[in-house]
Design a protein around this motif. Structure first.
Motif, PDB file in Angstrom:
ATOM      1  N   SER A  84     -38.404  32.858 -44.750  1.00 44.44           N
ATOM      2  CA  SER A  84     -38.705  33.483 -43.463  1.00 44.44           C
ATOM      3  C   SER A  84     -38.114  34.877 -43.300  1.00 44.44           C
ATOM      4  N   TRP A  85     -37.165  35.249 -44.157  1.00 49.29           N
ATOM      5  CA  TRP A  85     -36.453  36.495 -43.879  1.00 49.29           C
ATOM      6  C   TRP A  85     -36.213  37.325 -45.130  1.00 49.29           C
ATOM      7  N   GLN A  86     -35.374  36.835 -46.052  1.00 51.56           N
ATOM      8  CA  GLN A  86     -34.900  37.675 -47.144  1.00 51.56           C
ATOM      9  C   GLN A  86     -35.750  37.602 -48.411  1.00 51.56           C
ATOM     10  N   GLY A  87     -36.540  36.570 -48.568  1.00 56.72           N
ATOM     11  CA  GLY A  87     -37.212  36.357 -49.846  1.00 56.72           C
ATOM     12  C   GLY A  87     -36.266  35.663 -50.816  1.00 56.72           C
ATOM     13  N   LYS A  88     -36.825  35.040 -51.864  1.00 58.20           N
ATOM     14  CA  LYS A  88     -35.998  34.238 -52.770  1.00 58.20           C
ATOM     15  C   LYS A  88     -34.996  35.091 -53.536  1.00 58.20           C
ATOM     16  N   TYR A  89     -35.430  36.230 -54.058  1.00 54.93           N
ATOM     17  CA  TYR A  89     -34.558  37.045 -54.910  1.00 54.93           C
ATOM     18  C   TYR A  89     -33.314  37.498 -54.158  1.00 54.93           C
ATOM     19  N   ARG A  90     -33.492  38.106 -53.010  1.00 48.96           N
ATOM     20  CA  ARG A  90     -32.341  38.617 -52.257  1.00 48.96           C
ATOM     21  C   ARG A  90     -31.472  37.472 -51.734  1.00 48.96           C
ATOM     22  N   SER A  91     -32.089  36.346 -51.408  1.00 51.24           N
ATOM     23  CA  SER A  91     -31.313  35.187 -50.940  1.00 51.24           C
ATOM     24  C   SER A  91     -30.423  34.654 -52.052  1.00 51.24           C
ATOM     25  N   ILE A  92     -30.976  34.593 -53.277  1.00 50.64           N
ATOM     26  CA  ILE A  92     -30.187  34.096 -54.418  1.00 50.64           C
ATOM     27  C   ILE A  92     -28.961  34.977 -54.631  1.00 50.64           C
ATOM     28  N   ILE A  93     -29.136  36.276 -54.609  1.00 44.21           N
ATOM     29  CA  ILE A  93     -28.005  37.187 -54.837  1.00 44.21           C
ATOM     30  C   ILE A  93     -26.980  37.065 -53.714  1.00 44.21           C
ATOM     31  N   GLY A  94     -27.447  37.088 -52.457  1.00 42.88           N
ATOM     32  CA  GLY A  94     -26.518  37.010 -51.326  1.00 42.88           C
ATOM     33  C   GLY A  94     -25.732  35.709 -51.316  1.00 42.88           C
ATOM     34  N   LEU A  95     -26.421  34.594 -51.548  1.00 41.81           N
ATOM     35  CA  LEU A  95     -25.750  33.296 -51.541  1.00 41.81           C
ATOM     36  C   LEU A  95     -24.840  33.122 -52.760  1.00 41.81           C
ATOM     37  N   SER A  96     -25.179  33.765 -53.878  1.00 47.02           N
ATOM     38  CA  SER A  96     -24.309  33.712 -55.054  1.00 47.02           C
ATOM     39  C   SER A  96     -23.004  34.447 -54.798  1.00 47.02           C
ATOM     40  N   ILE A  97     -23.057  35.522 -54.028  1.00 47.87           N
ATOM     41  CA  ILE A  97     -21.828  36.241 -53.660  1.00 47.87           C
ATOM     42  C   ILE A  97     -20.952  35.353 -52.771  1.00 47.87           C
ATOM     43  N   VAL A  98     -21.585  34.651 -51.816  1.00 49.91           N
ATOM     44  CA  VAL A  98     -20.838  33.698 -50.985  1.00 49.91           C
ATOM     45  C   VAL A  98     -20.209  32.622 -51.864  1.00 49.91           C
ATOM     46  N   TYR A  99     -20.971  32.160 -52.843  1.00 53.89           N
ATOM     47  CA  TYR A  99     -20.519  31.158 -53.819  1.00 53.89           C
ATOM     48  C   TYR A  99     -19.243  31.644 -54.520  1.00 53.89           C
ATOM     49  N   CYS A 100     -19.282  32.883 -55.026  1.00 60.24           N
ATOM     50  CA  CYS A 100     -18.131  33.445 -55.744  1.00 60.24           C
ATOM     51  C   CYS A 100     -16.927  33.592 -54.821  1.00 60.24           C
ATOM     52  N   LEU A 101     -17.158  33.967 -53.568  1.00 64.65           N
ATOM     53  CA  LEU A 101     -16.045  34.074 -52.611  1.00 64.65           C
ATOM     54  C   LEU A 101     -15.384  32.716 -52.392  1.00 64.65           C
ATOM     55  N   GLY A 102     -16.196  31.654 -52.367  1.00 60.62           N
ATOM     56  CA  GLY A 102     -15.632  30.311 -52.252  1.00 60.62           C
ATOM     57  C   GLY A 102     -14.725  29.990 -53.423  1.00 60.62           C
ATOM     58  N   HIS A 103     -15.149  30.373 -54.624  1.00 64.42           N
ATOM     59  CA  HIS A 103     -14.309  30.169 -55.805  1.00 64.42           C
ATOM     60  C   HIS A 103     -13.015  30.978 -55.722  1.00 64.42           C
ATOM     61  N   VAL A 104     -13.112  32.196 -55.196  1.00 65.73           N
ATOM     62  CA  VAL A 104     -11.911  33.032 -55.042  1.00 65.73           C
ATOM     63  C   VAL A 104     -10.902  32.339 -54.133  1.00 65.73           C
ATOM     64  N   MET A 105     -11.383  31.796 -53.011  1.00 67.77           N
ATOM     65  CA  MET A 105     -10.492  31.111 -52.070  1.00 67.77           C
ATOM     66  C   MET A 105      -9.842  29.892 -52.728  1.00 67.77           C
ATOM     67  N   PHE A 106     -10.618  29.177 -53.509  1.00 67.10           N
ATOM     68  CA  PHE A 106     -10.068  27.991 -54.169  1.00 67.10           C
ATOM     69  C   PHE A 106      -9.028  28.371 -55.218  1.00 67.10           C
ATOM     70  N   THR A 107      -9.303  29.424 -55.955  1.00 64.47           N
ATOM     71  CA  THR A 107      -8.334  29.878 -56.954  1.00 64.47           C
ATOM     72  C   THR A 107      -7.041  30.317 -56.278  1.00 64.47           C
ATOM     73  N   MET A 108      -7.172  31.000 -55.130  1.00 61.63           N
ATOM     74  CA  MET A 108      -5.979  31.406 -54.376  1.00 61.63           C
ATOM     75  C   MET A 108      -5.196  30.187 -53.902  1.00 61.63           C
ATOM     76  N   SER A 109      -5.899  29.164 -53.418  1.00 64.71           N
ATOM     77  CA  SER A 109      -5.204  27.971 -52.923  1.00 64.71           C
ATOM     78  C   SER A 109      -4.488  27.256 -54.066  1.00 64.71           C
ATOM     79  N   GLY A 110      -5.024  27.375 -55.289  1.00 66.23           N
ATOM     80  CA  GLY A 110      -4.363  26.781 -56.440  1.00 66.23           C
ATOM     81  C   GLY A 110      -3.088  27.505 -56.826  1.00 66.23           C
ATOM     82  N   LEU A 111      -2.962  28.783 -56.415  1.00 65.62           N
ATOM     83  CA  LEU A 111      -1.770  29.582 -56.733  1.00 65.62           C
ATOM     84  C   LEU A 111      -0.697  29.488 -55.659  1.00 65.62           C
ATOM     85  N   ILE A 112      -1.116  29.262 -54.403  1.00 66.08           N
ATOM     86  CA  ILE A 112      -0.143  29.231 -53.304  1.00 66.08           C
ATOM     87  C   ILE A 112       0.869  28.115 -53.529  1.00 66.08           C
TER      88      ILE A 112
END
Length: 724
Positions: free
Chosen positions: A79-107
């Motif tokens: 309805s809005w972004q198209g598949k290509y742009r949605s995949i990239i945007g959501l993959s960045i959110v995905y990577c940010l989630g991993h960053v937060m988890f890696t940080m929590s593993g270090l705290i």
């Protein structure tokens, strides 16, 4: 043969170059997802210190969100972004989630002091990471496979089939490798003396980041369809319109189907007809969430079960509790060709399990069998769990460390107890007595062999529900024993073995300031060690938690402030679930020995193989066949809607697990497993009855090729406005 070879090659000829980028991206994403999921349960249990039920609830809440957010991802893409742009945007959110988890593993794991506020942020940071991961993982799920399908032209049905087969293969290869590797990174690498969860989460972060970069590099090879409106939104609006009109109908008005009340001046009659076909299939989905409730617990309850088993697999090495999950994708890779090439043709010849619904029923029944096996194994595990003394009673262990002596302990006056000491007690052995009344007791110790003077009138003061250890040794042909040591009688909360040290004095060489330093060094992990400083005679240290493995114990001792290094070194094996006491004893020459206060996990982890095999066979019959059934029973324009409904059954299956775990209505884990087995058996019976009366949809051929949304714009003009 040449013709078959040509046909095989034809399947790959003409596959777009863009598919290579998409396939590799999916492989790397699945490695990232399953790598994170593999160690998630133990991270919640060990690092965040949640109990079993809370750990299970959080794990399945994450899985619920992961399978619910695909609906949002589909709406965003269509309805809005198209598949290509949605995949990239959501993959960045995905990577940010991993960053937060890696940080929590270090705290809390750094070698320098951490402010209290930051240390307390460990759990919130992890939960934010889980939320971001669920959005990124689930949101992109419906986009990537359909984006891959968009790359093919009309008339490339064979190539499209190859793509989806390779796509499913990428999922399982990524899952198998990550579930094999990330538990090793967690356990075999130490971060500041602890399991390295930061590395176990960091590697999936790097892999997902590289996958996203690789996907972007393929940009100029992709076919990108613009957002054309979301079919799921349109279907929801049409169903809402039908419900509204049905509620407002006159009493005399009656129609064959409630969707017939939909306003055909606004919604295409073809849309209404296709929705009715989809709803006919969706009714069959009602019992299915229970199947996913059972299936998805491989990553939670089954991992927790493996956590309390012996991981020693002989020639295979040590299997980590979060590593055994890799059996499922490995078996999938092995079983799919076997089923397609041998089992299904044989079943066809025997004229059994020929229809998709029959195979799905069998898969559901097998999942129930798998949970019966799981429950039986859990009963066996629980039978090995030690029981603390009852209220008003205590437990007593006697250890014989008198050379050449077969030790006989006797209460004076005698206590009438049904359970007696193992008597006599051999040298370097121990025996235990339970349910001794609390209070002051007197004991005599004698040797049935050797000229050793007895120890008489030895006094013990026992407190309720505690266990005590008495170590009897030979000091100059005289039995002697220090005061009893309070001893742990329960298994460790987190399964890792626990150790303590007792430095036993020798009255023949008694000095007022003799002390020992003892270093316990893991031989499996180079920087995992613990040092007991200044342990005085007859003293017992606190228990410390160690990772499982082989340990070398080295002793240094000093007299009158002068450190003297003794050539005392010995290795011991510590297994999960075990509680150990290491005793340093001797005078002119120190010696070491070890006793088990609580026996380690006794049931081998390989006993889980049958339950994994049975549930994976069930998955081949149920899951893959179910996808085929739902796909074939849906009109071409409604296949995306059907996929969303299928994913929702998985989401709600995980939600059921969350409710069961957090309600804590069933305290006994074995009973819970049997309860799920019975519930699945009931749902299987219901599904068999529903399958018997189910009439397969006859799907009309599509009169037009092209976009699904275009088909529903061909009739009333108002429909086009709704989809803008």
């Amino acid at each position: 043969m040449a013709e078959e070879t040509s046909s095989f090659r034809d399947r790959f000829r003409g596959i777009p170059k863009s598919i290579g980028f998409i396939w590799t991206f999916e492989f790397m994403e699945r490695f990232s997802y399953y790598g994170n999921q593999a160690v998630l349960t133990l991270f919640l249990l060990e690092s965040l210190s949640f109990d079993d039920d809370t750990t299970t609830a959080i794990f399945h809440a994450f899985k619920f969100a992961t399978y619910f957010t695909p609906i949002l991802g589909a709406i965003l893409a269509d309805s809005w972004q198209g598949k290509y742009r949605s995949i990239i945007g959501l993959s960045i959110v995905y990577c940010l989630g991993h960053v937060m988890f890696t940080m929590s593993g270090l705290i809390g794991r750094a070698p320098y002091p951490i402010p209290g506020g930051i240390a307390q942020a460990k759990a919130p940071v992890a939960m934010i990471g889980l939320a971001l991961l669920s959005v990124g993982i689930g949101g992109r799920k419906p986009c990537v496979s359909s984006f891959g399908g968009d790359q093919f032209k009309e008339g490339q049905a064979k190539q499209l089939g190859v793509f989806f087969s390779l796509f499913y293969l990428a999922i399982n290869i990524g899952a198998f490798l990550s579930q094999l590797i990330t538990p090793v990174l967690r356990n075999d690498v130490q971060c500041f003396g602890h399991d390295c969860f930061a590395l176990a989460f960091g590697v999936p972060l790097v892999v997902m980041t590289l996958g996203t970069v690789l996907f972007v590099l393929g940009t100029y090879t992709y076919k990108k369809r613009p957002a054309a409106g979301n079919l799921l939104v349109l279907v929801t609006k049409a169903m809402a319109n039908a419900i509204k009109n049905r509620c407002n109908r006159s009493k005399s008005e009656s129609r064959d189907h409630w969707m017939d009340y939909c306003d055909t001046n606004i919604y295409s009659p073809r849309l209404v007809g296709d929705i009715k076909l989809v709803l006919h299939v969706m009714i069959m989905f009602l019992p299915l969430p229970i199947y996913w409730t059972l299936f998805s617990q491989q990553g939670s309850r089954w991992t927790l079960q493996a956590y309390r088993m012996d991981g020693d697999a002989g020639a295979l090495g040590t299997i980590q509790p979060d590593q055994i999950q890799s059996l499922n994708p490995l078996l999938i890779i092995i079983l799919i060709p076997i089923f397609q090439g041998a089992i299904y043709p044989l079943l066809e010849k025997c004229r059994i399990l020929r229809s998709p619904l029959q195979r799905m029923c069998t898969g559901m029944a097998l999942s129930s069998v798998a949970y019966i096996i799981t429950g039986v194994i859990q009963l066996k595990i629980q039978s090995y769990v030690p029981v603390l003394p009852a209220e008003g009673t205590a437990g007593l262990r006697v250890v014989n460390m008198a050379p050449g002596c077969s030790l006989t302990p006797v209460f004076m006056p005698p206590i009438d107890l049904t359970t007696k000491f193992k008597s006599p007690i051999p040298y370097m052995d121990q025996t235990a007595l339970k349910d001794i009344p609390v209070g002051q007791h007197t004991m005599d110790f004698s040797c049935s062999s050797g000229p050793v003077q007895n120890l008489t009138a030895y006094s013990v003061d026992l407190e309720s529900q505690k266990i005590y250890t008495v170590i009897v040794s030979d000091k100059n042909a005289q039995l002697s024993a220090p005061q009893p040591y309070t001893t742990r009688g329960e298994k460790p909360e987190k399964s890792d073995p626990m150790m303590r040290l007792i430095y036993l004095s020798d009255p023949s060489n008694l000095t007022p300031d003799r002390m020992v330093n003892v270093k316990i060094q893991s031989l499996d992990v180079s920087d995992q060690h613990h040092v007991f400083y200044n342990v005085t005679e007859n003293a017992a240290t606190e228990y410390v938690v160690k990772g499982p493995g082989t340990f070398q114990v080295e002793v240094q001792y000093h007299v009158n402030g002068s450190l003297q290094t003794k050539d005392v070194s010995q290795t011991y094996l510590a297994k999960n679930g075990g509680v150990y006491t290491i005793v340093v004893y001797g005078s002119t020459q120190l010696n070491l020995t070890s006793f088990s206060d609580v026996e380690p996990n006794r049931l081998n982890i390989l006993w889980q193989v049958p339950q994994y095999f049975v549930i994976t066979v069930g998955e081949v019959l149920f899951s893959i066949t179910g996808l085929e059934f739902s796909y074939s029973q849906a009109p071409k324009s409604m296949k995306a809607v059907m996929q969303a409904a299928w994913l929702l059954t998985i989401a709600f299956g995980n939600l059921i697990t969350v409710v069961v775990a957090k309600s804590r209505l069933i305290q006994d884990q074995a009973v819970e497993f049997f309860m799920f087995a019975v519930l699945m058996a009931v749902m299987t019976a219901i599904f068999i009855v529903m399958s018997h009366f189910y009439k397969y949809n006859v799907i009309p051929p599509d009169e037009e090729d092209g976009d699904e949304m275009t088909k529903y714009r061909t009739e009333p003009k108002e429909t086009a406005k709704l989809m803008e």
